[in-house]
Write a protein that holds these residues in place. Structure first.
Motif, mmCIF file in Angstrom:
data_model
loop_
_atom_site.group_PDB
_atom_site.id
_atom_site.type_symbol
_atom_site.label_atom_id
_atom_site.label_comp_id
_atom_site.label_asym_id
_atom_site.label_seq_id
_atom_site.Cartn_x
_atom_site.Cartn_y
_atom_site.Cartn_z
ATOM 1 N N LEU A 85 0.834 -1.204 0.000
ATOM 2 C CA LEU A 85 0.000 0.000 0.000
ATOM 3 C C LEU A 85 0.866 1.250 0.000
ATOM 4 O O LEU A 85 1.879 1.323 0.703
ATOM 5 C CB LEU A 85 -0.901 -0.005 1.234
ATOM 6 C CG LEU A 85 -1.900 1.143 1.401
ATOM 7 C CD1 LEU A 85 -2.959 1.105 0.293
ATOM 8 C CD2 LEU A 85 -2.582 1.058 2.771
ATOM 9 N N MET A 86 0.466 2.258 -0.773
ATOM 10 C CA MET A 86 1.167 3.529 -0.756
ATOM 11 C C MET A 86 0.769 4.334 0.483
ATOM 12 O O MET A 86 -0.267 4.091 1.098
ATOM 13 C CB MET A 86 0.860 4.336 -2.020
ATOM 14 C CG MET A 86 1.187 3.618 -3.319
ATOM 15 S SD MET A 86 2.829 2.869 -3.351
ATOM 16 C CE MET A 86 3.850 4.328 -3.121
ATOM 17 N N HIS A 87 1.596 5.324 0.846
ATOM 18 C CA HIS A 87 1.362 6.152 2.024
ATOM 19 C C HIS A 87 0.046 6.915 1.903
ATOM 20 O O HIS A 87 -0.398 7.243 0.800
ATOM 21 C CB HIS A 87 2.529 7.139 2.186
ATOM 22 C CG HIS A 87 2.509 7.877 3.484
ATOM 23 N ND1 HIS A 87 1.869 9.086 3.637
ATOM 24 C CD2 HIS A 87 3.056 7.575 4.694
ATOM 25 C CE1 HIS A 87 2.024 9.498 4.879
ATOM 26 N NE2 HIS A 87 2.730 8.605 5.548
ATOM 27 N N THR A 89 9.651 1.217 -4.973
ATOM 28 C CA THR A 89 9.867 0.206 -3.942
ATOM 29 C C THR A 89 8.769 -0.848 -3.990
ATOM 30 O O THR A 89 9.049 -2.058 -3.936
ATOM 31 C CB THR A 89 9.911 0.865 -2.552
ATOM 32 O OG1 THR A 89 11.020 1.767 -2.489
ATOM 33 C CG2 THR A 89 10.056 -0.177 -1.459
ATOM 34 N N ALA A 90 7.514 -0.399 -4.094
ATOM 35 C CA ALA A 90 6.394 -1.341 -4.181
ATOM 36 C C ALA A 90 6.552 -2.253 -5.399
ATOM 37 O O ALA A 90 6.285 -3.461 -5.336
ATOM 38 C CB ALA A 90 5.077 -0.577 -4.250
ATOM 39 N N HIS A 91 7.002 -1.670 -6.506
ATOM 40 C CA HIS A 91 7.217 -2.424 -7.744
ATOM 41 C C HIS A 91 8.259 -3.524 -7.519
ATOM 42 O O HIS A 91 8.057 -4.700 -7.883
ATOM 43 C CB HIS A 91 7.676 -1.444 -8.828
ATOM 44 C CG HIS A 91 7.561 -1.961 -10.220
ATOM 45 N ND1 HIS A 91 8.037 -1.265 -11.310
ATOM 46 C CD2 HIS A 91 7.048 -3.109 -10.730
ATOM 47 C CE1 HIS A 91 7.794 -1.949 -12.405
ATOM 48 N NE2 HIS A 91 7.206 -3.067 -12.084
ATOM 49 N N ALA A 93 0.913 -5.245 -5.823
ATOM 50 C CA ALA A 93 0.797 -3.784 -5.859
ATOM 51 C C ALA A 93 -0.102 -3.375 -7.018
ATOM 52 O O ALA A 93 -0.128 -4.033 -8.060
ATOM 53 C CB ALA A 93 2.174 -3.137 -6.014
ATOM 54 N N VAL A 94 -0.841 -2.288 -6.792
ATOM 55 C CA VAL A 94 -1.585 -1.640 -7.876
ATOM 56 C C VAL A 94 -0.786 -0.401 -8.258
ATOM 57 O O VAL A 94 -0.594 0.499 -7.435
ATOM 58 C CB VAL A 94 -3.013 -1.263 -7.428
ATOM 59 C CG1 VAL A 94 -3.705 -0.415 -8.498
ATOM 60 C CG2 VAL A 94 -3.831 -2.525 -7.151
ATOM 61 N N LEU A 95 -0.301 -0.360 -9.504
ATOM 62 C CA LEU A 95 0.638 0.677 -9.923
ATOM 63 C C LEU A 95 0.228 1.259 -11.270
ATOM 64 O O LEU A 95 -0.394 0.580 -12.087
ATOM 65 C CB LEU A 95 2.049 0.104 -10.044
ATOM 66 C CG LEU A 95 2.688 -0.428 -8.752
ATOM 67 C CD1 LEU A 95 3.971 -1.176 -9.079
ATOM 68 C CD2 LEU A 95 2.949 0.705 -7.771
ATOM 69 N N PRO A 96 0.594 2.526 -11.528
ATOM 70 C CA PRO A 96 0.306 3.114 -12.838
ATOM 71 C C PRO A 96 1.154 2.472 -13.933
ATOM 72 O O PRO A 96 2.333 2.154 -13.728
ATOM 73 C CB PRO A 96 0.660 4.591 -12.640
ATOM 74 C CG PRO A 96 1.592 4.629 -11.492
ATOM 75 C CD PRO A 96 1.207 3.494 -10.600
ATOM 76 N N GLU A 97 0.541 2.297 -15.099
ATOM 77 C CA GLU A 97 1.246 1.697 -16.231
ATOM 78 C C GLU A 97 2.472 2.529 -16.613
ATOM 79 O O GLU A 97 3.479 1.990 -17.067
ATOM 80 C CB GLU A 97 0.306 1.580 -17.422
ATOM 81 C CG GLU A 97 0.880 0.825 -18.592
ATOM 82 C CD GLU A 97 -0.122 0.582 -19.694
ATOM 83 O OE1 GLU A 97 0.163 -0.255 -20.573
ATOM 84 O OE2 GLU A 97 -1.195 1.229 -19.686
ATOM 85 N N THR A 98 2.397 3.854 -16.380
ATOM 86 C CA THR A 98 3.522 4.733 -16.672
ATOM 87 C C THR A 98 4.783 4.281 -15.951
ATOM 88 O O THR A 98 5.858 4.170 -16.539
ATOM 89 C CB THR A 98 3.188 6.175 -16.248
ATOM 90 O OG1 THR A 98 1.995 6.582 -16.885
ATOM 91 C CG2 THR A 98 4.309 7.129 -16.596
ATOM 92 N N PRO A 119 11.957 -3.213 -12.425
ATOM 93 C CA PRO A 119 13.001 -3.594 -11.469
ATOM 94 C C PRO A 119 13.863 -4.734 -12.010
ATOM 95 O O PRO A 119 13.535 -5.368 -13.018
ATOM 96 C CB PRO A 119 12.191 -4.049 -10.245
ATOM 97 C CG PRO A 119 10.884 -4.502 -10.798
ATOM 98 C CD PRO A 119 10.612 -3.647 -12.008
ATOM 99 N N ALA A 120 14.953 -5.004 -11.334
ATOM 100 C CA ALA A 120 15.869 -6.059 -11.768
ATOM 101 C C ALA A 120 15.172 -7.418 -11.799
ATOM 102 O O ALA A 120 15.427 -8.240 -12.682
ATOM 103 C CB ALA A 120 17.081 -6.102 -10.840
ATOM 104 N N HIS A 121 14.291 -7.656 -10.824
ATOM 105 C CA HIS A 121 13.520 -8.905 -10.770
ATOM 106 C C HIS A 121 12.041 -8.529 -10.864
ATOM 107 O O HIS A 121 11.389 -8.289 -9.852
ATOM 108 C CB HIS A 121 13.817 -9.667 -9.479
ATOM 109 C CG HIS A 121 15.271 -10.001 -9.310
ATOM 110 N ND1 HIS A 121 15.888 -10.992 -10.038
ATOM 111 C CD2 HIS A 121 16.228 -9.448 -8.520
ATOM 112 C CE1 HIS A 121 17.165 -11.055 -9.705
ATOM 113 N NE2 HIS A 121 17.408 -10.125 -8.785
#
Length: 312
Positions: free
Chosen positions: A203-205, A236-238, A248-253, A260-262
């Protein structure tokens, strides 16, 4: 009353203590204390309650409101004079998150600087919540933010729409069932959030709008998400999703720009939730020519990228 007095007392309110305000203003604490005492004597009432932190009184809140209005009027006058005298030149203060600074403005600025060498940009980076408070207080010309936004305080232009995606731990049963490959975005099957009700989420802050958006999306599906970890950084969440610590729910951007590396596995969310990115400014604030130029250039840049169907 001098403008210096207004600015000094506004800084006291912002910092909360005389010592921090004096340090920020590069003046001695005794002289700042004397200035505050003189203003309170002239007004006939205290401007701050003296506790561990200086808190504005009812009179103090009114003083601060008027001080901001007077300073804004003075700045508006000088900006209008600059527009008449200098043309396409001046300073523009833009509020935005570090993410937008890296992945939106950085690609735009070299061409903008070459086209308008006499316009100087100043970036204020913070969370969306803090940016809105600073913009409403007149501390910046405009900000890159997200809908919903308080339309009583801000005018805005829509820049682009940004889709939200799921970043899933590679070992998650959903990834196995759908045959998802870590890092692959060529195929994005839609997954209902309800299918993840037993899954820990990253979760984001709470000062970031993605915090409430995730909770609302889960609430609409009839469950409260289990939170594995809360972070201020989408990067970090990614990375943590790729490491298997949660979904995580993240923007496609962000997913497109900073793998990330992994990497985790990716999927679309059923219903295709999106975020609307806007350029906002405080209502009734004069729009200097330099700010107007930046606004039009940013809108054009975002429009051109969207036409190429590239995520911003």
């Amino acid at each position: 009353m001098e403008f210096r007095h207004f600015r000094y007392i506004l800084k006291i309110a912002e910092e909360g203590t005389l010592s921090r305000a004096a340090k920020a203003l590069y003046v001695s604490q005794p002289s700042l204390s004397q200035l505050l005492a003189a203003q309170e004597k002239k007004i006939g009432a205290p401007l701050f309650d003296r506790g561990t932190r200086l808190t504005p009184t009812a009179v103090g809140r009114r003083y601060l409101e008027m001080a901001r209005s007077i300073i804004a009027l003075d700045e508006s006058f000088h900006q209008q004079v600059d527009d008449i005298v200098r043309g396409a030149a001046g300073d523009v203060t833009v509020g935005l998150t570090q993410f937008r600074s890296t992945h939106l403005l950085a690609p735009m600025l070299p061409a903008f600087r070459a086209k308008y060498p006499k316009i100087t940009l100043h970036l204020r980076e913070d969370t969306t919540e803090r940016l809105e408070e600073m913009a409403a207080a007149g501390e910046m010309d405009c900000m890159i933010s997200l809908l919903p936004i308080d339309e009583r305080r801000f005018d805005y232009d829509i820049l682009f729409e940004e889709r939200l995606l799921l970043a899933l731990p590679p070992a998650h049963p959903v990834c196995t069932a759908l045959g998802l490959v870590p890092g692959d975005r060529t195929s994005l099957p839609r997954v209902p959030l309800a299918a993840l009700r037993e899954t820990p989420f990253l979760l984001m802050h709470r000062e970031q709008k993605l915090h409430d958006m995730l909770l609302t999306l889960c609430e609409d599906e009839g469950f409260v998400p289990e939170i594995a970890l809360e972070t201020r950084s989408m990067n970090t969440a990614h990375a943590l999703a790729g490491a298997g610590l949660g979904t995580a729910v993240l923007p496609e951007t962000l997913i497109a720009a900073a793998p990330p590396a992994h990497p985790p596995c990716y999927a679309a969310i059923e219903g295709d939730p999106c975020r609307m990115i806007v350029l906002a400014r405080a209502k009734k604030r004069y729009l200097p020519r330099a700010v107007s130029i930046f606004r039009e250039e940013l809108r054009t840049f975002c429009s051109d990228i969207q036409k190429e169907q590239k995520p911003l």
